[in-house]
Enzyme design. Structure first.
Site, mmCIF file in Angstrom:
data_model
loop_
_atom_site.group_PDB
_atom_site.id
_atom_site.type_symbol
_atom_site.label_atom_id
_atom_site.label_comp_id
_atom_site.label_asym_id
_atom_site.label_seq_id
_atom_site.Cartn_x
_atom_site.Cartn_y
_atom_site.Cartn_z
ATOM 1 N N ASP A 1 -70.310 -119.819 40.553
ATOM 2 C CA ASP A 1 -69.036 -119.567 41.652
ATOM 3 C C ASP A 1 -68.801 -120.951 42.492
ATOM 4 O O ASP A 1 -67.731 -121.067 42.980
ATOM 5 C CB ASP A 1 -69.392 -118.228 42.501
ATOM 6 C CG ASP A 1 -70.578 -118.382 42.918
ATOM 7 O OD1 ASP A 1 -71.571 -119.175 42.996
ATOM 8 O OD2 ASP A 1 -70.770 -117.238 43.727
ATOM 9 N N ASP A 39 -71.808 -107.269 37.569
ATOM 10 C CA ASP A 39 -71.974 -105.936 36.711
ATOM 11 C C ASP A 39 -72.466 -105.019 38.151
ATOM 12 O O ASP A 39 -72.766 -103.812 37.929
ATOM 13 C CB ASP A 39 -72.825 -105.929 35.978
ATOM 14 C CG ASP A 39 -74.210 -106.448 36.177
ATOM 15 O OD1 ASP A 39 -74.534 -107.026 37.455
ATOM 16 O OD2 ASP A 39 -75.305 -106.680 35.164
ATOM 17 N N ASP A 40 -72.681 -105.245 39.380
ATOM 18 C CA ASP A 40 -72.809 -104.358 40.539
ATOM 19 C C ASP A 40 -71.413 -104.133 41.376
ATOM 20 O O ASP A 40 -71.537 -103.971 42.466
ATOM 21 C CB ASP A 40 -74.030 -104.981 41.310
ATOM 22 C CG ASP A 40 -73.985 -106.393 41.928
ATOM 23 O OD1 ASP A 40 -73.169 -107.274 41.663
ATOM 24 O OD2 ASP A 40 -75.218 -106.736 42.308
#
Ligand code: UDP
Ligand code: MN
Length: 353
Positions: free
Chosen positions: A269, A181-182
């Site tokens: 990730d 969300d950044d």
């Protein structure tokens, strides 16, 4: 005395031979003329095809871009002219997932909703850890409560990635692209970029944040075994083709992604890289145009901004790591996403004219 026909003067024999010769010559000439005419007719088509498809390096990009601008042109119609290329990718082929958390909704989502979300409203989904009626409304129902814990723990992050993956598998989209969300996502560039790859092949596209492959010890194997693999950093965004995602299902679908993450005790990730590079033996394709705030944003030159797929920002102590771009006052646009958006898409109504 009448002479037998066969004996009719040799000259007329000569004539017949000459006639036959002429006929053959004429036939040859007309065949040559016909061939030349056909070649002339075909020439403009052939030469245009060559310029569009091979000779001009930008031909491909321009063609895909113009297809995007015309919603009536479909992938089917374009594949008729480009037989050697994967089918054309359109925005609707892409599933864009954004990982967020309840305490970030108020200060991270509004800028996304104001800028790049407007270019992919139907394709972008937010994966969070609470019900939020306000943002449910603002995203046209695109907030998904994963019911995962709202902590930054490994398990919570793998839980969210697991739901992101399963939600993608339930769609018929060709590409799964994850972002934080950044991140600022340059939507048309992402779509054009994916157009160069075939979703029916195995593709893991992203950018590592470390200089060498990650090395972990697999304690399950006796004697213990060293495992080395690359992973695309989640904070820069990465994409998986549907073909690859299908192969990941036995270890990643229906919540199994969490179990795999638990086994190696590493974040989401990294778990993704472990599954793809180590378990499935499919290599990460490094894409420089994805950017996380682990790299200095100010080094992305203005001339190449348009070509980048994702950007990010972070505050390290008193210094902001942000894209270097003129535009709005830094007080109003601290993370530079508004200015970046207006640089890329100046027609937006909040952009200066
Ligand atoms: N995040 C989350 N739960 C948390 C904290 C963060 O899901 O408790 C998400 C956040 O919304 C973002 C990503 O994890 O998409 C990375 O978070 P952040 O930028 O705060 O940390 P980073 O890992 O980039 O330093
Ligand atoms: Mn971050």
């Amino acid at each position: 005395m009448s002479r037998p026909r066969e004996q009719v003067i040799p000259a007329s024999d000569d004539n017949a031979r000459m006639n036959a010769k002429h006929r053959r010559l004429l036939q040859t000439l007309s065949v040559v003329a016909l061939l030349a005419y056909t070649a002339l007719l075909a020439y403009p088509t052939l030469s245009r095809g060559a310029v569009d498809d091979e000779a001009s390096p930008s031909g491909k990009v321009q063609r895909i871009r113009s297809l995007h601008e015309d919603p009536t042109v479909t992938s089917e119609s374009s594949s008729a002219t480009a037989t050697l290329r994967p089918p054309t990718t359109v925005l609707d082929d892409v599933f864009i997932s954004v990982k967020t958390t309840k305490s970030y909704h108020n200060h991270r989502l509004p800028i996304i909703l104001k800028t790049w979300f407007q270019l992919a409203k139907a394709q972008t989904w937010f994966f969070t850890d609470t019900d939020d009626p306000e943002f449910q409304l603002k995203t046209n129902g695109h907030m998904i409560n994963t019911n995962c814990s709202s902590s930054h723990s490994r398990k919570a992050l793998c839980c969210k990635m697991s739901v992101e993956f399963d939600t993608f598998m339930d769609t018929d989209k060709k590409w799964f692209c994850h972002f934080d969300d950044d991140n600022y996502v340059n939507v048309p560039r992402l779509v054009r970029f994916l157009g160069d790859y075939n979703p029916r092949e195995d593709w893991y596209l992203g950018k590592p944040s470390i200089q060498a492959p990650l090395e972990i010890i697999n304690k399950e194997k006796k004697p213990t075994q060293k495992v080395k693999f690359w992973f695309a950093t989640g904070g820069a965004g990465f994409c998986l083709s549907r073909a690859l995602a299908l192969k990941m299902m036995p270890v990643a679908s229906g919540g199994k992604f969490i179990g795999t993450g638990e086994k190696i005790r590493l974040p989401d990730d990294v778990t993704m890289g472990y599954i793809i590079e180590h378990l499935l033996k499919k290599p990460l394709t490094v894409v420089d145009q994805f950017h996380s705030h682990l790299e200095p944003m100010k080094f992305i030159r203005r001339e190449i901004l348009e070509d980048q797929i994702s950007f990010s920002y972070a505050r390290n102590k008193d210094e902001w790591n942000v894209v270097k771009i003129e535009g709005f006052d830094t007080k109003y646009d601290t993370n530079r996403f508004l200015s970046l958006h207006c640089f890329l898409f100046p027609h937006f109504n909040f952009c200066p004219r």
